[in-house]
Write a protein that holds these residues in place. Sequence first.
Motif, PDB file in Angstrom:
ATOM      1  N   ARG A   1       3.427  72.229 104.026  1.00 56.98           N
ATOM      2  CA  ARG A   1       2.396  71.295 103.577  1.00 56.98           C
ATOM      3  C   ARG A   1       1.564  71.965 102.489  1.00 56.98           C
ATOM      4  O   ARG A   1       1.619  73.181 102.304  1.00 56.98           O
ATOM      5  CB  ARG A   1       1.517  70.863 104.745  1.00 56.98           C
TER       6      ARG A   1
ATOM      7  N   PRO B   1       4.672  71.559  99.380  1.00 61.22           N
ATOM      8  CA  PRO B   1       5.974  71.297  99.986  1.00 61.22           C
ATOM      9  C   PRO B   1       7.010  71.025  98.891  1.00 61.22           C
ATOM     10  O   PRO B   1       6.664  70.737  97.742  1.00 61.22           O
ATOM     11  CB  PRO B   1       5.733  70.066 100.851  1.00 61.22           C
TER      12      PRO B   1
ATOM     13  N   GLY C   1       9.520  71.078 106.246  1.00 65.16           N
ATOM     14  CA  GLY C   1       8.701  70.133 105.507  1.00 65.16           C
ATOM     15  C   GLY C   1       9.535  69.173 104.682  1.00 65.16           C
ATOM     16  O   GLY C   1       9.226  67.977 104.589  1.00 65.16           O
TER      17      GLY C   1
ATOM     18  N   ALA D   1       9.461  65.119 105.453  1.00 65.85           N
ATOM     19  CA  ALA D   1       8.666  64.275 104.560  1.00 65.85           C
ATOM     20  C   ALA D   1       9.427  63.712 103.369  1.00 65.85           C
ATOM     21  O   ALA D   1       9.033  62.673 102.827  1.00 65.85           O
ATOM     22  CB  ALA D   1       7.458  65.067 104.048  1.00 65.85           C
TER      23      ALA D   1
END
Length: 287
Positions: free
Chosen positions: A169, A202, A232, A236
């Motif tokens: 992140r 990320p 990550g 995401a």
Amino acid sequence: MTPRSLDPPFGAFALTGARERLRRVAAHMPRNRLGRMAVSLLRRVCTGGRPGPFDVEVFPGVRARLHPASNRCEKRALAGPQFFDLGEREALRAALARRGDGPFVFIDLGANVGLYSLWVLAAARAVGRDVTILAVEPDSETRARLETNLAASQAPDTVHVAGVAIGARAGRGAIVGHAHNRGEHRVRSARDGDAETVEILPVDAVCARFAITRIDAMKVDLEGHDEAALAGLFAAAPTSLWPELIIVEAGKGAETPSVVRLCLDNGYQLDRRTRLNALLTRASRAS
């Protein structure tokens, strides 16, 4: 974009005739234990105990200004490049040979001085394929060496450099230096009182900055943050951004490391383990 410049020009720190001839001899040593020992000896003779820099052509089309005294990968590249991650280079060459729409997109996480990125660029040039390369290196001095090598190899403006760290992140971090090997510098979370910090992003966020929407191959060498970076990405990023080929540090142990299990759990297939890395492909590609 303004062409990358190199001052002084490449060749200013070239090895003298006899030392360069010995360096070329090292490139023909067999890839076995005796060959490695011979290369180590020839490398010491070539440098004459000097820290560098040295201007050399590591591979055809890959020019670099190397500082072998302070970085293990630069030392390895100076002489005996046939030992430099051969299995990984073969996997990247095979990936380049798979023609697709648009340029070949390579992401180099933990680019160090750019040897992987430059090798991909030279291999793509050899087969006449366009490339987009993103070399990510948070350490400012190492990144300066990377930029120098890109200039020496006349890298086009489709080769980008990002001065950020990679994590699961966004945040801030600080560089923790290694006394003898720049390749082992690592990033920790920023703390109050840190004199200098770096941005952490990320994978999908740094790709977005450079309008990268798909990845053909990605090398991950983040000194302990490889698993967080990939976690990550898988959590995401859209699957369209998941690389077709992942090269990630896996160590020398016989057990399957957790970073490899993470990839397997997300639809990747382990093609092989090399001396230090795991080479994984997406199951859809492997089939």
